[in-house]
Design a protein around this motif. Structure first.
Motif, mmCIF file in Angstrom:
data_model
loop_
_atom_site.group_PDB
_atom_site.id
_atom_site.type_symbol
_atom_site.label_atom_id
_atom_site.label_comp_id
_atom_site.label_asym_id
_atom_site.label_seq_id
_atom_site.Cartn_x
_atom_site.Cartn_y
_atom_site.Cartn_z
ATOM 1 N N MET A 174 0.851 -1.188 0.000
ATOM 2 C CA MET A 174 0.000 0.000 0.000
ATOM 3 C C MET A 174 0.890 1.243 0.000
ATOM 4 O O MET A 174 1.780 1.375 0.829
ATOM 5 C CB MET A 174 -0.891 0.041 1.238
ATOM 6 N N VAL A 229 -2.795 6.185 2.159
ATOM 7 C CA VAL A 229 -4.241 6.375 2.057
ATOM 8 C C VAL A 229 -4.559 7.851 2.238
ATOM 9 O O VAL A 229 -3.931 8.532 3.042
ATOM 10 C CB VAL A 229 -5.001 5.489 3.074
ATOM 11 N N ARG A 230 -5.499 8.337 1.470
ATOM 12 C CA ARG A 230 -5.937 9.733 1.577
ATOM 13 C C ARG A 230 -7.114 9.809 2.548
ATOM 14 O O ARG A 230 -7.760 8.804 2.829
ATOM 15 C CB ARG A 230 -6.344 10.237 0.200
ATOM 16 N N THR A 243 -6.696 4.878 -2.187
ATOM 17 C CA THR A 243 -5.341 4.376 -1.982
ATOM 18 C C THR A 243 -4.813 3.794 -3.278
ATOM 19 O O THR A 243 -5.575 3.560 -4.214
ATOM 20 C CB THR A 243 -5.313 3.311 -0.864
ATOM 21 N N VAL A 291 -3.708 2.813 7.570
ATOM 22 C CA VAL A 291 -2.948 2.025 6.598
ATOM 23 C C VAL A 291 -1.787 1.322 7.273
ATOM 24 O O VAL A 291 -1.208 1.826 8.232
ATOM 25 C CB VAL A 291 -2.447 2.933 5.439
ATOM 26 N N VAL A 316 -5.457 -1.583 4.249
ATOM 27 C CA VAL A 316 -6.123 -0.309 4.554
ATOM 28 C C VAL A 316 -7.452 -0.663 5.203
ATOM 29 O O VAL A 316 -8.156 -1.566 4.748
ATOM 30 C CB VAL A 316 -6.360 0.518 3.272
#
Length: 94
Positions: free
Chosen positions: A33, A36-37, A42, A85, A90
């Motif tokens: 990953m 992540v926003r 992601t 994350v 996530v």
């Protein structure tokens, strides 16, 4: 008759996918990953291959080849939870 059954089954699956939204996502083996926003989107990228001594540590230049491939995903956090994350997952966390 089969066409009507397939039509009903397709509409059921589309409605089910519209109602259920993922709250967690795990990357496939060999991928990680990227982050992540806050909106839950992601990206997953492939793990770099090559010599581990050439990754930019211990005063060596970073010579790891860049792989432009990525897979986009999104989770939907509700009820005040926020996306979290780890290296390969996530999820929504309160």
């Amino acid at each position: 008759m089969i066409q009507i059954l397939c039509l009903l089954l397709t509409e059921f699956v589309l409605c089910w996918c519209f109602i259920t939204r993922p709250v967690a996502w795990t990357s496939p083996p060999g991928w990680y990953m990227e982050g992540v926003r806050p909106n839950g989107s992601t990206r997953m990228r492939p793990v770099p291959r090559g010599n581990p001594d050439g990754d930019g540590t211990w005063l060596h230049p970073d010579v790891t080849p860049f792989d432009p491939r990525w897979i986009g995903a999104r989770i939907y956090c509700t009820g005040g939870s926020r996306p979290a994350v780890s290296a390969d997952r996530v999820w929504c966390q309160r």
